[in-house]
Design a protein around this motif. Structure first.
Motif, short mmCIF file in Angstrom:
data_model
loop_
_atom_site.label_atom_id
_atom_site.label_comp_id
_atom_site.label_asym_id
_atom_site.label_seq_id
_atom_site.Cartn_x
_atom_site.Cartn_y
_atom_site.Cartn_z
N GLU A 8 0.77 -1.25 0.22
CA GLU A 8 0.43 0.13 0.14
C GLU A 8 1.20 1.17 0.38
O GLU A 8 0.04 2.01 -0.65
CB GLU A 8 -0.59 -0.07 1.23
N THR A 9 1.96 0.93 0.79
CA THR A 9 2.71 2.28 0.38
C THR A 9 3.46 3.33 -0.60
O THR A 9 3.21 3.87 -0.94
CB THR A 9 3.61 1.84 1.86
N LEU A 10 3.84 1.19 -1.01
CA LEU A 10 4.45 2.26 -2.32
C LEU A 10 3.68 2.21 -3.86
O LEU A 10 4.23 2.47 -4.11
CB LEU A 10 5.40 -0.05 -2.78
N LYS A 11 2.53 1.41 -3.62
CA LYS A 11 1.22 2.11 -4.89
C LYS A 11 1.28 3.55 -4.33
O LYS A 11 1.28 4.17 -5.14
CB LYS A 11 0.04 1.24 -4.30
N ALA A 12 1.31 3.84 -3.03
CA ALA A 12 1.03 5.54 -3.08
C ALA A 12 1.77 6.64 -2.90
O ALA A 12 1.76 7.35 -3.01
CB ALA A 12 0.08 5.47 -1.77
N SER A 13 3.11 6.15 -2.44
CA SER A 13 4.22 6.63 -3.47
C SER A 13 4.37 7.17 -4.79
O SER A 13 4.59 7.38 -5.30
CB SER A 13 5.36 6.18 -2.48
N GLU A 14 4.68 8.71 -4.47
CA GLU A 14 5.73 9.38 -5.24
C GLU A 14 6.91 8.91 -6.05
O GLU A 14 7.66 8.92 -5.49
CB GLU A 14 5.98 10.82 -5.61
N PRO A 15 6.86 8.67 -7.21
CA PRO A 15 8.41 8.48 -7.78
C PRO A 15 9.47 9.04 -8.63
O PRO A 15 8.48 9.85 -8.62
CB PRO A 15 7.78 7.01 -9.30
N ILE A 16 10.51 9.14 -7.74
CA ILE A 16 11.64 10.00 -7.56
C ILE A 16 12.04 9.69 -8.74
O ILE A 16 13.07 8.33 -8.03
CB ILE A 16 11.74 10.93 -6.59
N THR A 17 13.84 10.61 -9.50
CA THR A 17 15.16 10.27 -9.63
C THR A 17 15.60 11.68 -9.13
O THR A 17 15.26 12.20 -9.84
CB THR A 17 15.00 10.64 -10.45
N PHE A 18 16.50 11.42 -8.28
CA PHE A 18 17.23 12.30 -7.13
C PHE A 18 18.32 12.03 -6.62
O PHE A 18 18.39 11.17 -6.34
CB PHE A 18 16.13 12.57 -5.92
N ASP A 19 19.27 12.82 -7.06
CA ASP A 19 20.66 12.86 -7.09
C ASP A 19 20.53 13.17 -5.15
O ASP A 19 21.06 14.45 -4.75
CB ASP A 19 21.77 13.45 -7.56
N PHE A 20 20.49 12.61 -4.39
CA PHE A 20 21.08 13.38 -3.18
C PHE A 20 22.34 14.18 -2.65
O PHE A 20 22.27 14.81 -1.45
CB PHE A 20 20.66 12.38 -2.02
N CYS A 21 23.00 13.40 -3.22
CA CYS A 21 24.47 13.82 -2.59
C CYS A 21 24.71 15.39 -3.75
O CYS A 21 25.29 16.30 -3.62
CB CYS A 21 25.72 13.20 -3.91
N LYS A 22 23.97 16.30 -4.59
CA LYS A 22 23.99 16.61 -5.65
C LYS A 22 23.26 18.23 -5.12
O LYS A 22 22.77 19.27 -5.09
CB LYS A 22 24.18 17.17 -6.99
N HIS A 23 21.92 17.60 -4.31
CA HIS A 23 20.66 18.57 -4.08
C HIS A 23 20.08 18.30 -2.69
O HIS A 23 19.71 16.74 -2.81
CB HIS A 23 19.81 18.15 -5.42
N ASP A 24 19.38 18.76 -2.42
CA ASP A 24 18.83 18.62 -1.06
C ASP A 24 17.27 18.20 -0.79
O ASP A 24 16.61 19.47 -2.29
CB ASP A 24 19.33 19.53 0.00
N LEU A 25 17.25 17.20 -0.51
CA LEU A 25 15.40 17.38 -0.94
C LEU A 25 14.10 17.97 -0.47
O LEU A 25 14.79 18.05 1.20
CB LEU A 25 15.03 15.51 -0.60
N LEU A 26 13.49 18.63 -0.35
CA LEU A 26 12.83 19.49 0.41
C LEU A 26 11.86 18.51 1.30
O LEU A 26 11.07 17.60 1.41
CB LEU A 26 11.69 20.00 -0.81
N TYR A 27 11.40 19.40 2.70
CA TYR A 27 10.76 18.80 3.54
C TYR A 27 9.36 19.14 3.16
O TYR A 27 8.10 19.54 3.31
CB TYR A 27 10.96 19.90 5.07
N LYS A 28 8.89 17.50 3.13
CA LYS A 28 7.38 17.23 3.13
C LYS A 28 7.04 16.34 3.68
O LYS A 28 8.20 15.04 4.28
CB LYS A 28 6.70 17.59 1.65
N GLU A 29 5.58 15.65 3.89
CA GLU A 29 5.22 14.39 4.49
C GLU A 29 5.01 13.55 3.70
O GLU A 29 4.17 12.38 4.26
CB GLU A 29 4.62 14.26 5.45
N ASN A 30 4.77 13.77 2.54
CA ASN A 30 4.23 12.52 1.48
C ASN A 30 5.47 11.84 1.55
O ASN A 30 6.22 11.85 1.06
CB ASN A 30 4.05 13.47 -0.13
#
Length: 702
Positions: A586-608
């Motif tokens: 259920e969690t995986l189906k409700a999750s938003e797919p992202i492609t993100f390089d955590f070494c280069k950018h900082d993910l914004l704070y949210k609760e989704n």
């Protein structure tokens, strides 16, 4: 008229020509003969007192310019040996002299040697310490009243992070103790400003100059004046090899006659503290005179919770066994953490040690816990010793029976009484720090054993328990991977899965091999572990641990610091296999797919919730991308750990982040068609692979 003409005519007169043609050439010839025929005169002896700074040893640079008589010339019958100070060229001129210092019956002479391959110390010609192989700074603590050794530690400051342990140990020593420092091999590579400043606080003037493979020795008094110090630099040492020359030091000091025993209230617990603190040092609050009672040694977290846990049925069925080695200060820290945790049953704590050790025995008496000395035969394989020790624990505490081919002669004696019996056992190592809520967590989660027979154990440790990705105190995960640190095992798991499949005597495998086999033998079997660790690793030395591993992979891990939270019954039920997989899907189906390089950018704070599909097929050769992502998340990245069916879940910047390994995970089908699995940049692949190869062996036993 010039001065020359005046001298010729008025002073020398007719003799001027004779001086010019006879006297001057003859003087020049005699001077040349003197230079070529006369041997250089021996240097005049110097006043050594003028070369000694009060409280210092002779400067090593000046030392070589001074002629000294070898002790064997003074004592023809003296036979030098490898440990005789006669070979060290130490004479009375090396002694540190203080103005007005008189030799009395309380005066002792401390002699020490620091070199590339040995450290040696003696008092009044009696050996008190020697070491031939442990690299780093050797610290010996002496009682200022008796001259006896109270503690001896080696800090391998060549390895990163170890100086932190050295500073903490020095801070835990009482004022007045005599501290003796010496270097063996190398001690400066990772000795940063923090360690050097601590040595400067103790009076050292050479700690700032200590360089690669320099030799150094210091004798000082904690909270007092320095007694002596010496130093040998590689660049100036005339040794013919790549280390500073051996340094030798001899100094006199007076033992104090007045006792410094703490004026604690007379009772049984304080008397036990007095006896312990007379003999051992480095235990902080336990021996602090300002801590006037046994209760004040410990932090009291939640007395109401402690009373609540004591009333529970499982309180009497939960025991603790500690695997102890030759690290008594680590053991003290583990015991202190247990005593501070509400819900500890102090009648069911036992220490298992390999062989009789005076300090560990004293700690067991101080805390009033059981101590079992296995006395197992020494082997060259440490993990085999650990396996035999754990086998003894399971036999004694849980009544396990093992196949005869797995029992080494003498490991399971029949003439011993078990310390206690229990149905649930928490297995700890002596270098673990226990959280204040560890028993609250365990009492809350123990019902899962009855609820779900596929759960074989509960681990209090989380490899990914770093601050950036672990912040939910109520989240618990399943894993089919082995996580043997701080493991709670029910008797069912020991009797059904571990004891019958215990490795044979001649095997070299670890004790937890049967548990790993059981986890992989049937789909769905698992261990459960918390997102925020209830235990963390603090040891800088051990069988599989050194300073670099501890500093790089364990030092920054989180630890629960509160009991003010509530794990609901629904949270516990969600760990059951069918519910856990339903919630995960259920969690995986409700999750938003992202492609993100955590070494280069900082993910914004949210609760989704968000999900990232990472390229990883489960093989060692294909783990570069996974490790790159974990490294960018600033969490465990030595090797993949603690996943469930190829999915890893973390809390990152408010998001519930799920990492799905493609094609390893059966949940890979949830990847959108237009989504390309994340791969590591080509420039980092080789670096990540090479940096983790040396660390990819497991570190479960320290």
């Amino acid at each position: 008229m010039s001065i020359t003409s005046y001298l010729k005519r008025r002073v020398c007169g007719k003799a001027a020509s004779i001086i010019k043609r006879v006297v001057l050439p003859a003087g020049a010839v005699m001077l040349l003969l003197q230079l070529f025929t006369t041997s250089p005169s021996a240097p005049q002896p110097q006043d050594l007192d003028s070369l000694i700074v009060p409280g210092e040893a002779i400067d090593p640079i000046l030392e070589r310019k001074i002629d000294r008589v070898h002790p064997t010339q003074l004592h023809p019958n003296l036979t030098p040996s490898s440990w005789s100070m006669a070979t060290a060229n130490i004479t009375d001129s090396h002694k540190v002299r203080f103005k007005g210092h008189a030799i009395t019956n309380q005066t002792v002479t401390l002699t020490l040697m620091s070199s590339a391959d040995k450290v040696f110390m003696s008092i009044n010609k009696k050996e008190i310490y020697r070491n031939l192989g442990d690299r780093g700074i050797h610290l010996v603590v002496l009682n200022q009243h008796t001259g006896r050794v109270m503690a001896a530690r080696v800090f391998d400051t060549f390895s990163v992070g170890v100086e932190e342990e050295m500073v903490e140990f020095i801070d835990d020593i009482r004022d007045g103790r005599v501290l003796v420092f010496a270097v063996l091999d190398e001690a400066s590579k990772n000795l940063s400003w923090r360690g050097r400043n601590k040595l400067k606080e103790l009076g050292s003037r050479w700690s700032d100059k200590l360089g690669y493979r320099d030799m150094w020795a210091l004798v000082t008094r904690k909270g007092g004046l320095k007694m002596a110090e010496t130093y040998s630099n590689v660049a100036t040492a005339d040794t013919g090899y790549e280390w500073g020359g051996p340094v030798f030091l001899r100094t006199d000091f007076d033992l104090e006659e007045q006792s410094d025993e703490c004026q604690w209230e007379n009772n049984e617990r304080n008397e036990a503290r007095r006896v312990f603190c007379r003999r051992f040092e480095g235990y902080g609050a336990m021996c602090d005179c300002d801590v006037t009672s046994w209760a004040n040694v410990f932090f009291h977290a939640d007395s109401k919770l402690d009373e609540e846990l004591r009333r529970q049925k499982l309180y009497k069925e939960l025991g603790v066994a500690i695997l102890a080695t030759d690290r008594p200060h680590y053991l003290y820290r583990t015991l202190k953490g247990l005593w501070e945790a509400p819900g500890i049953n102090r009648d069911k704590v036992v220490i298992y040690s390999d062989r009789p050790q005076r300090e560990i025995t004293a700690l067991a008496r101080l805390f009033g816990v059981y101590l079992i000395q296995t006395g197992q035969p020494a082997t060259n394989v440490s993990k085999v010793n650990i396996r035999h020790k754990v086998q003894r624990i399971f036999r004694d505490v849980m009544g396990a029976r093992f196949p005869p081919e797995s029992v080494l002669e003498g490991v399971l004696p029949d003439d011993t009484l078990p310390p206690f019996s229990t149905s649930h056992l928490l297995l700890l190592e002596d270098d673990l720090q226990v959280a204040v809520d560890v028993f609250k967590f365990l009492h809350t989660m123990i019902p899962v054993f009855e609820m779900d027979p596929t759960i074989l154990g509960i681990s209090c440790f989380n490899y990914y328990g770093f601050g950036d990705v672990a912040n939910s105190l109520t989240t618990v995960y399943r894993t089919q991977e082995l996580n043997p640190l701080a493991l709670l095992l029910p008797s069912r798991t020991v009797h059904e899965h571990l004891a019958p499949r215990w490795p044979k005597v001649n095997a070299s495998s670890e004790w937890y091999l049967p548990l790993r086999t059981a986890l992989l033998a049937s789909p769905g079997r698992a261990l459960v572990y918390p997102e925020v660790p209830r235990v963390r690793h603090l040891g800088y030395r051990g069988v599989l641990i050194n300073g670099a591993v501890q500093h790089n992979f364990f030092r920054d891990q989180s630890l629960s610091l509160t009991t003010d939270y509530h794990i609901t019954e629904a949270d516990v039920q969600n760990v059951e296999l069918s519910r856990y997989e339903a919630r995960l899907l259920e969690t995986l189906k409700a999750s938003e797919p992202i492609t993100f390089d955590f070494c280069k950018h900082d993910l914004l704070y949210k609760e989704n919730p968000v999900v990232m599909f990472v390229s990883y097929n489960g093989s060692r050769s294909d783990e570069d991308t996974f490790l790159y992502v974990m490294q960018c998340l600033r969490t465990w990245h030595a090797y993949p750990e603690a996943g469930w069916r190829g999915v890893w879940q973390l809390h990152y910047h408010g998001h519930w982040l799920s990492l799905v390994a493609v094609p390893l995970s059966p949940y890979s089908y949830l990847k959108p068609d237009d989504y390309s699995p994340v791969t590591a940049p080509s420039s980092t692949t080789a670096t990540t692979s090479s940096s983790t190869t040396s660390s990819s062996s497991s570190f479960p036993s320290s």
